[in-house]
Motif scaffolding. Structure first.
Motif, mmCIF file in Angstrom:
data_model
loop_
_atom_site.group_PDB
_atom_site.id
_atom_site.type_symbol
_atom_site.label_atom_id
_atom_site.label_comp_id
_atom_site.label_asym_id
_atom_site.label_seq_id
_atom_site.Cartn_x
_atom_site.Cartn_y
_atom_site.Cartn_z
ATOM 1 N N ASP A 334 45.680 -36.690 -16.158
ATOM 2 C CA ASP A 334 44.699 -35.706 -15.700
ATOM 3 C C ASP A 334 43.398 -36.440 -15.404
ATOM 4 N N HIS A 335 42.649 -35.893 -14.486
ATOM 5 C CA HIS A 335 41.322 -36.436 -14.210
ATOM 6 C C HIS A 335 40.358 -35.966 -15.294
ATOM 7 N N VAL A 336 39.577 -36.869 -15.804
ATOM 8 C CA VAL A 336 38.562 -36.505 -16.793
ATOM 9 C C VAL A 336 37.208 -36.477 -16.104
ATOM 10 N N MET A 337 36.361 -35.521 -16.505
ATOM 11 C CA MET A 337 35.050 -35.391 -15.875
ATOM 12 C C MET A 337 33.985 -35.225 -16.943
ATOM 13 N N VAL A 338 32.746 -35.509 -16.561
ATOM 14 C CA VAL A 338 31.612 -35.446 -17.482
ATOM 15 C C VAL A 338 30.634 -34.384 -16.987
ATOM 16 N N LEU A 339 30.255 -33.491 -17.871
ATOM 17 C CA LEU A 339 29.357 -32.395 -17.537
ATOM 18 C C LEU A 339 27.924 -32.718 -17.962
ATOM 19 N N THR A 439 28.795 -33.791 -11.447
ATOM 20 C CA THR A 439 29.899 -33.987 -12.377
ATOM 21 C C THR A 439 30.772 -35.137 -11.898
ATOM 22 N N PRO A 440 30.625 -36.322 -12.496
ATOM 23 C CA PRO A 440 31.521 -37.418 -12.113
ATOM 24 C C PRO A 440 32.917 -37.202 -12.664
ATOM 25 N N MET A 441 33.916 -37.611 -11.888
ATOM 26 C CA MET A 441 35.321 -37.475 -12.281
ATOM 27 C C MET A 441 36.054 -38.762 -11.947
ATOM 28 N N LEU A 442 36.826 -39.270 -12.886
ATOM 29 C CA LEU A 442 37.620 -40.466 -12.627
ATOM 30 C C LEU A 442 38.768 -40.124 -11.693
ATOM 31 N N ALA A 443 38.834 -40.792 -10.566
ATOM 32 C CA ALA A 443 39.871 -40.492 -9.581
ATOM 33 C C ALA A 443 41.225 -41.072 -9.962
ATOM 34 N N VAL A 448 46.892 -41.874 -20.592
ATOM 35 C CA VAL A 448 48.032 -40.966 -20.447
ATOM 36 C C VAL A 448 48.212 -40.166 -21.735
ATOM 37 N N GLY A 449 48.769 -38.975 -21.573
ATOM 38 C CA GLY A 449 49.049 -38.105 -22.701
ATOM 39 C C GLY A 449 50.496 -37.656 -22.699
ATOM 40 N N SER A 450 50.761 -36.480 -23.279
ATOM 41 C CA SER A 450 52.157 -36.040 -23.412
ATOM 42 C C SER A 450 52.245 -34.526 -23.548
ATOM 43 N N ILE A 451 53.443 -34.027 -23.230
ATOM 44 C CA ILE A 451 53.845 -32.644 -23.493
ATOM 45 C C ILE A 451 55.020 -32.706 -24.453
ATOM 46 N N THR A 452 54.921 -32.050 -25.574
ATOM 47 C CA THR A 452 56.044 -31.984 -26.518
ATOM 48 C C THR A 452 56.247 -30.536 -26.947
ATOM 49 N N LEU A 453 57.413 -30.264 -27.511
ATOM 50 C CA LEU A 453 57.715 -28.916 -27.975
ATOM 51 C C LEU A 453 57.111 -28.685 -29.353
ATOM 52 N N ARG A 454 56.658 -27.468 -29.555
ATOM 53 C CA ARG A 454 56.179 -27.063 -30.879
ATOM 54 C C ARG A 454 57.352 -26.661 -31.761
ATOM 55 N N HIS A 526 31.627 -39.641 -24.139
ATOM 56 C CA HIS A 526 32.559 -39.119 -25.140
ATOM 57 C C HIS A 526 32.197 -37.690 -25.541
ATOM 58 N N GLY A 527 30.900 -37.392 -25.501
ATOM 59 C CA GLY A 527 30.473 -36.071 -25.935
ATOM 60 C C GLY A 527 30.692 -34.980 -24.918
ATOM 61 N N TRP A 528 30.383 -35.263 -23.631
ATOM 62 C CA TRP A 528 30.362 -34.206 -22.630
ATOM 63 C C TRP A 528 31.532 -34.306 -21.645
ATOM 64 N N SER A 529 32.509 -35.099 -21.975
ATOM 65 C CA SER A 529 33.668 -35.217 -21.086
ATOM 66 C C SER A 529 34.705 -34.166 -21.433
ATOM 67 N N THR A 530 35.459 -33.760 -20.416
ATOM 68 C CA THR A 530 36.534 -32.799 -20.613
ATOM 69 C C THR A 530 37.558 -32.969 -19.506
ATOM 70 N N VAL A 531 38.639 -32.241 -19.608
ATOM 71 C CA VAL A 531 39.726 -32.350 -18.631
ATOM 72 C C VAL A 531 39.386 -31.530 -17.391
ATOM 73 N N SER A 532 40.074 -31.826 -16.294
ATOM 74 C CA SER A 532 39.851 -31.077 -15.062
ATOM 75 C C SER A 532 40.967 -30.086 -14.768
ATOM 76 N N GLY A 533 42.076 -30.171 -15.476
ATOM 77 C CA GLY A 533 43.199 -29.270 -15.223
ATOM 78 C C GLY A 533 44.126 -29.745 -14.126
ATOM 79 N N HIS A 534 43.999 -31.021 -13.707
ATOM 80 C CA HIS A 534 44.868 -31.581 -12.667
ATOM 81 C C HIS A 534 46.050 -32.313 -13.311
ATOM 82 N N MET A 535 46.860 -31.593 -14.040
ATOM 83 C CA MET A 535 47.936 -32.217 -14.809
ATOM 84 C C MET A 535 49.124 -32.591 -13.921
ATOM 85 N N THR A 536 49.625 -33.808 -14.114
ATOM 86 C CA THR A 536 50.748 -34.303 -13.323
ATOM 87 C C THR A 536 51.623 -35.234 -14.167
#
Length: 601
Positions: A334-339, A439-443, A448-454, A526-536
């Motif tokens: 996902d792209h991470v961005m800073v607010l 709002t800068p965003m890393l292109a 990387v992260g993961s999707i796992t079952l609960r 680290h404080g003001w960064s969050t995800v952009s919702g562009h999950m792939t």
């Protein structure tokens, strides 16, 4: 009154307003008998599934059935300015997936957990997103091909981008070969630009950035936002492909039906699905193929629930492994961005939602399809920069979004995340002021992260862990991107035309570092960064030599016959732009691959 209660009231008010401005779209739906047999089953009517469904239904002797977990789309979000669907609480048209606590991001928030919003509605996330049309960079696709994914190079995929597009803006002769005309998805620059956006291109010129069309082969420069609209209304994939396809007798859509398992026979052939409709478990069978188009979260979830995924993870949850595929759910990107990088401007030129839904704006939209309701609320300009990638000088490693408002102008209605008290107190002086933020965003992130079952309960949400900024290179690039954003926002033209003043006070949580030193910016990032919702990339496409590959370059799931994945989860890596347009491209190509395999092209 709580913010949530107020927002619910506002939602109802806006919904009433919407019915006076546009004609609601109702999709024809069907309820299938148990054990129905069709040629193709498509799971999901989102940005990919709608395209695949519409294209396969062009073959008159194929029966196609689409399952959608959600229902009819709200009319409200057809109006471009009401593009804040993800902000509405407890809405039936979306799923909110809360992540585990994040180690490297969101430290200024009350909780480091992040909430991902996905559309649970006909059209999927493309029904509630920001409308941005962005293909990414040509090198993204050449990189995919270089990894062994034959047929996914830029020259090939460009034809599929063009196939779906109906570009409605002016085109320079050199850019014309890159644009599509006459396709089902309308694309245009935002037709109404707020005051701050009107000088955005000139601000870019101060930094040496020329105005470009970022959906061509040129990506370094300044641009106004391009959006997917037709007749100044949102045009989702469902509007463009599924709705016309449902006029054919061979395409059926069943809504409010959650697919819970892919049915595999003894030979690991996908022969159908189990789904829940009206609290009953039912089955549907496919004579040719089952196609999963649930997106980067729900596609790996469904595969794993069906026994297709990492053996150790599945068996820990009591799920019998049918095909041991280590890559299912892995490689989440996902792209991470800073607010938070804010500037105030002269008063009374507000672009908040309350300034854009007045009587004159509604009249302009209803009578002439013009005015502020024709443009999404928020983002107005976009800058593409290469800050620290000299090995690829023509490829942006950073995007900077210019929001032609301050977050405070929405009075918290579309805030990305509630801030902790110290940061709330810090932002209070600009709350409700007119302004803009960068709002800068890393292109091209490396983390990387993961999707796992609960659990093995199909109604439990999966564990979505983006793990953004876990790679140290991403942090250092975001530090440089934040500095570049500050320089851009301080452009002379903003000061002279808008009276812009930077909000330059140090954040209390980082005040122990020298202001705007690299250490300060790391703390800030680290404080003001969050995800952009562009999950792939959670079911990535790869050659057989890659042990983490899930689908082949023809989008067939490894080890399973008659099963394909066609959605953003197959991307080997996240493109350097928003992901909706690339997802449509993948679906266009995926539909052609199916037709080729059955001799229909």
């Amino acid at each position: 009154m709580t913010g949530s209660a107020f927002l619910n009231i506002l939602t109802k008010l806006l919904a009433i307003i919407a019915t006076t401005l546009i004609k609601p779209v109702r999709y024809p739906t069907s309820v299938m008998p148990d054990d129905i047999i069709v040629d193709f089953i498509i799971v999901g009517s989102g940005s990919a599934g709608s395209v695949v469904a519409g294209r396969l239904a062009e073959v008159p002797d194929w029966d196609v059935l689409v399952f959608e977990t959600g229902g009819q789309p709200p009319a409200l979000f057809k109006i471009p300015a009401f593009n804040i669907g993800s902000a509405f609480p407890n809405a039936t048209f979306k799923n909110d997936y809360k992540t585990p606590h994040q180690k490297y991001t969101n430290r200024f928030a009350k909780s480091t957990e992040v909430e991902y919003t996905r559309g649970k509605v006909i059209g999927g996330s493309g029904t509630i997103n920001q409308l941005m049309y962005h293909r990414g960079n040509p090198q993204d696709y050449n990189n995919w091909a270089a990894l062994g994914n034959t047929g996914w190079d830029y020259k090939t995929v460009l034809e599929y981008f063009k196939k779906s597009e109906d570009y409605q803006g002016s085109v320079k002769p050199r850019d014309a070969p890159f644009r599509g005309f006459g396709g089902p998805i309308g694309v245009e620059e935002i037709p109404w630009v707020p005051p701050a956006g009107r000088v955005a291109i000139r601000a870019g010129e101060e930094m040496g950035l020329k105005k470009i069309d970022y959906n061509t082969d040129t990506n370094i420069g300044s641009s106004l936002y391009q959006i997917a609209t037709k007749n100044r209304e949102r045009i989702s994939s469902a509007d463009a492909f599924l709705l016309p396809g449902l006029q054919r007798r061979n395409l059926k859509l069943q809504i409010n039906s959650q697919v819970i398992q892919i049915i595999l026979n003894a030979d690991n052939r996908a022969i159908g699905v189990k789904y829940v409709h009206n609290n009953e478990v039912k089955r549907a069978f496919a004579q040719r193929e089952v196609i999963i188009s649930g997106g980067a979260v729900d596609t790996p979830k469904l595969l794993m629930l069906s026994g297709i995924g990492p053996r150790e993870h599945l068996e820990k949850l009591g799920i019998k492994t049918r095909v041991d595929l280590a890559g299912v759910g892995q490689n989440l990107q996902d792209h991470v961005m800073v607010l938070g990088l804010s500037w105030t401007i002269n008063p009374n030129i507000s672009t908040s939602i309350f300034a854009r839904i007045g009587k004159s704006a509604m009249l302009d939209y209803r009578e002439r399809r013009s005015g502020p309701l024709t443009a999404p609320l928020g983002v107005c300009a976009l800058y593409h920069l290469n800050i620290d990638s000299p090995h690829e000088p023509h490829v942006p490693d950073t995007q900077i979004y210019m929001f032609c408002m301050l977050e405070g102008q929405l009075y918290g209605l579309a805030s990305y995340q509630p801030l902790k008290q110290s940061v709330q107190d810090y932002t209070r002086p600009i709350y409700g002021r007119d302004g803009y933020y960068m709002t800068p965003m890393l292109a091209r992130p490396k983390s990387v992260g993961s999707i796992t079952l609960r659990s093995k309960n199909p109604f439990d949400p999966p564990i979505v862990d983006p793990n953004c900024l876990s790679h140290p290179d991403d942090v250092e690039l975001m530090v440089k991107a934040s500095k570049a954003s500050r320089r851009l926002g301080n452009a002379k033209i903003f000061r002279s035309v808008l009276g812009a003043e930077a909000f330059n006070e140090p954040v209390p949580d980082c005040a122990h570092f020298e202001f705007e030193s690299d250490a300060y910016w790391r703390c800030y990032v680290h404080g003001w960064s969050t995800v952009s919702g562009h999950m792939t990339s959670t079911c990535k496409m790869a050659p057989d030599s890659d042990p983490m590959g899930v689908v082949t370059p023809r989008l067939r799931v490894r080890g399973v016959k008659n099963l394909r994945v066609i959605d953003a989860s197959v991307m080997p890596s996240v493109p350097s732009g928003n992901t909706n347009a690339p997802t449509v491209m993948i679906a266009e190509r995926g539909a052609d691959l199916i037709k080729e395999d059955y001799g229909k092209i």
